[in-house]
Motif scaffolding. Structure first.
Motif, PDB file in Angstrom:
ATOM      1  N   LEU A  35      21.138  60.308  56.826  1.00 51.85           N
ATOM      2  CA  LEU A  35      21.465  58.882  56.782  1.00 51.85           C
ATOM      3  C   LEU A  35      22.791  58.647  57.507  1.00 51.85           C
ATOM      4  O   LEU A  35      23.878  58.687  56.906  1.00 51.85           O
ATOM      5  N   ARG A  36      22.690  58.434  58.807  1.00 48.04           N
ATOM      6  CA  ARG A  36      23.865  58.127  59.634  1.00 48.04           C
ATOM      7  C   ARG A  36      23.907  56.620  59.865  1.00 48.04           C
ATOM      8  O   ARG A  36      22.988  56.055  60.444  1.00 48.04           O
ATOM      9  N   ARG A  37      24.987  55.995  59.459  1.00 44.74           N
ATOM     10  CA  ARG A  37      25.111  54.545  59.646  1.00 44.74           C
ATOM     11  C   ARG A  37      25.451  54.194  61.089  1.00 44.74           C
ATOM     12  O   ARG A  37      25.013  53.170  61.622  1.00 44.74           O
ATOM     13  N   THR A  38      26.253  55.016  61.736  1.00 44.29           N
ATOM     14  CA  THR A  38      26.698  54.759  63.100  1.00 44.29           C
ATOM     15  C   THR A  38      26.427  55.990  63.956  1.00 44.29           C
ATOM     16  O   THR A  38      26.247  57.094  63.429  1.00 44.29           O
ATOM     17  N   PRO A  54      29.114  46.684  51.452  1.00 43.80           N
ATOM     18  CA  PRO A  54      27.868  47.373  51.805  1.00 43.80           C
ATOM     19  C   PRO A  54      26.777  47.155  50.754  1.00 43.80           C
ATOM     20  O   PRO A  54      27.057  47.097  49.547  1.00 43.80           O
ATOM     21  N   THR A  58      22.863  52.873  55.060  1.00 38.14           N
ATOM     22  CA  THR A  58      23.002  52.765  56.514  1.00 38.14           C
ATOM     23  C   THR A  58      22.816  51.364  57.038  1.00 38.14           C
ATOM     24  O   THR A  58      23.138  51.094  58.194  1.00 38.14           O
ATOM     25  N   ILE A  59      22.282  50.459  56.212  1.00 37.43           N
ATOM     26  CA  ILE A  59      21.891  49.143  56.718  1.00 37.43           C
ATOM     27  C   ILE A  59      22.182  48.083  55.673  1.00 37.43           C
ATOM     28  O   ILE A  59      21.922  48.270  54.484  1.00 37.43           O
ATOM     29  N   GLU A  86      27.324  47.986  63.348  1.00 37.15           N
ATOM     30  CA  GLU A  86      27.467  49.062  62.371  1.00 37.15           C
ATOM     31  C   GLU A  86      26.464  48.966  61.227  1.00 37.15           C
ATOM     32  O   GLU A  86      25.976  49.987  60.732  1.00 37.15           O
ATOM     33  N   TRP A  87      26.122  47.736  60.800  1.00 37.45           N
ATOM     34  CA  TRP A  87      25.306  47.543  59.599  1.00 37.45           C
ATOM     35  C   TRP A  87      23.918  46.975  59.878  1.00 37.45           C
ATOM     36  O   TRP A  87      23.088  46.918  58.982  1.00 37.45           O
ATOM     37  N   LYS A  88      23.659  46.502  61.096  1.00 41.46           N
ATOM     38  CA  LYS A  88      22.341  46.046  61.563  1.00 41.46           C
ATOM     39  C   LYS A  88      21.874  44.709  60.989  1.00 41.46           C
ATOM     40  O   LYS A  88      21.162  43.955  61.667  1.00 41.46           O
ATOM     41  N   ASP A 175      16.131  50.334  58.915  1.00 38.24           N
ATOM     42  CA  ASP A 175      16.987  50.858  59.974  1.00 38.24           C
ATOM     43  C   ASP A 175      16.156  51.798  60.846  1.00 38.24           C
ATOM     44  O   ASP A 175      15.804  52.898  60.437  1.00 38.24           O
TER      45      ASP A 175
END
Length: 318
Positions: A35-38, A54, A58-59, A86-88, A175
């Motif tokens: 789970l990579r957010r960026t 948040p 990730t999203i 970053e958060w979509k 995401d």
């Protein structure tokens, strides 16, 4: 202003994603997911003009300290845009913008798109979703990315909920960078250079008679897009197929294409890649259509749910 944000890790991001020890061929494994957010190398910076809360790993983030009924300053626009990358998907509570204010906010990101396939609001750029007793059904409760049947699908969309049902009516987003990251390596190798056909017919055929449908087919012929899209701003690889509009992978036998697309479609269903938003009247969501799929949950029966959406024109995927 305070920032309620996930603090940046002091450990450098891995250049090669970590993966579970066992990944079955269908890609739907148990256990921990990446789970990579960026993307790798992304530089975290503090936010000075807004607050980020948040909503998932990730999203999805709620944005506080921003008034969408007023023009954004240059510095505030830059921070909202960085938060979007970053958060979509971004959520703004209790905004209640007028239709003109909603359009003005969206225009901060570019030219607005029109969609002749959907019911219009008070201008040609506004799409109105008015659900309830006596209203003919539509089918947004399927995972999809908006208008991928166009050569240049929308960059993003701004949705305002004007009226919400007593319960239900949430929207979920997935995401698609996380969906791509967690595919088995063999599947990623098969799709990295693949191209798929997108057509409006699977999503809209049921709503039109033969004559109207023929005219729309002339206006919107099938187009092709990469199965794996690179985000034009972050460079991140993202899965770019969806059940509403993707019909086949070019160059594959139909049975093979169908099997592979079923696997790829299923990635949006993984809860770890999702965020779910419970609406209140006046809330606004702004999402990156390049990086996400979404699903409007139709669990409110005959209760009324009224939403208006404007979309921002995008570029051709590569």
């Amino acid at each position: 202003m305070s920032v309620t944000e996930v603090p940046p890790s002091t450990t450098p991001a891995p250049t090669t994603p970590l993966r579970p020890a066992r990944i079955p061929d269908d890609g739907l494994y148990e256990g921990r997911r990446l789970l990579r957010r960026t993307p790798d190398g992304w530089r975290e910076r503090p936010y000075e003009h807004l607050e980020i809360v948040p909503q998932a790993a990730t999203i999805g983030a709620e944005i506080r300290g921003v008034d969408l009924t007023r023009p954004l300053s240059g510095a505030l626009r830059e921070e909202v845009h960085r938060a979007l990358l970053e958060w979509k998907v971004l959520f703004f509570r209790g905004q209640h913008p007028s239709s003109a204010q909603q359009r003005a906010f969206a225009r901060t990101w570019g030219e607005l798109e029109t969609n002749p396939l959907l019911e219009r609001g008070d201008s040609e750029e506004v799409v109105r979703f008015d659900k309830g007793a006596g209203v003919p059904p539509s089918f947004e409760n399927v995972w999809h990315t908006d208008v991928t049947f166009r050569e240049r699908p929308a960059m993003g969309a701004v949705l305002h909920l004007r009226e919400v049902p007593p319960s239900g009516g949430d929207t979920m987003w997935a995401d698609m960078a996380a969906a791509y990251d967690n595919l088995p390596p063999g599947v990623r190798e098969r799709i990295d250079d693949a191209v798929a056909e997108h057509d409006f017919l699977p999503g809209f055929r049921r709503f039109y008679g033969p004559e109207k449908l023929a005219g729309l087919q002339d206006a919107f012929p099938p187009v092709t897009h990469p199965v794996v899209r690179r985000h034009p701003e972050t460079g991140r690889r993202m899965l770019f197929v969806n059940t509403s509009f993707t019909t086949r992978i070019v160059g594959m036998e139909r049975a093979e294409s169908d099997r592979l697309l079923r696997l790829l479609f299923q990635q949006a269903h993984v809860p770890e890649f999702q965020v779910r938003f419970r609406w209140q009247a006046g809330d606004v969501a702004f999402w990156d259509n390049r990086a996400t799929q979404h699903y409007a949950v139709a669990d409110y029966g005959d209760a009324r749910r009224v939403a208006e959406r404007v979309a921002i024109a995008g570029d051709r995927p590569y």
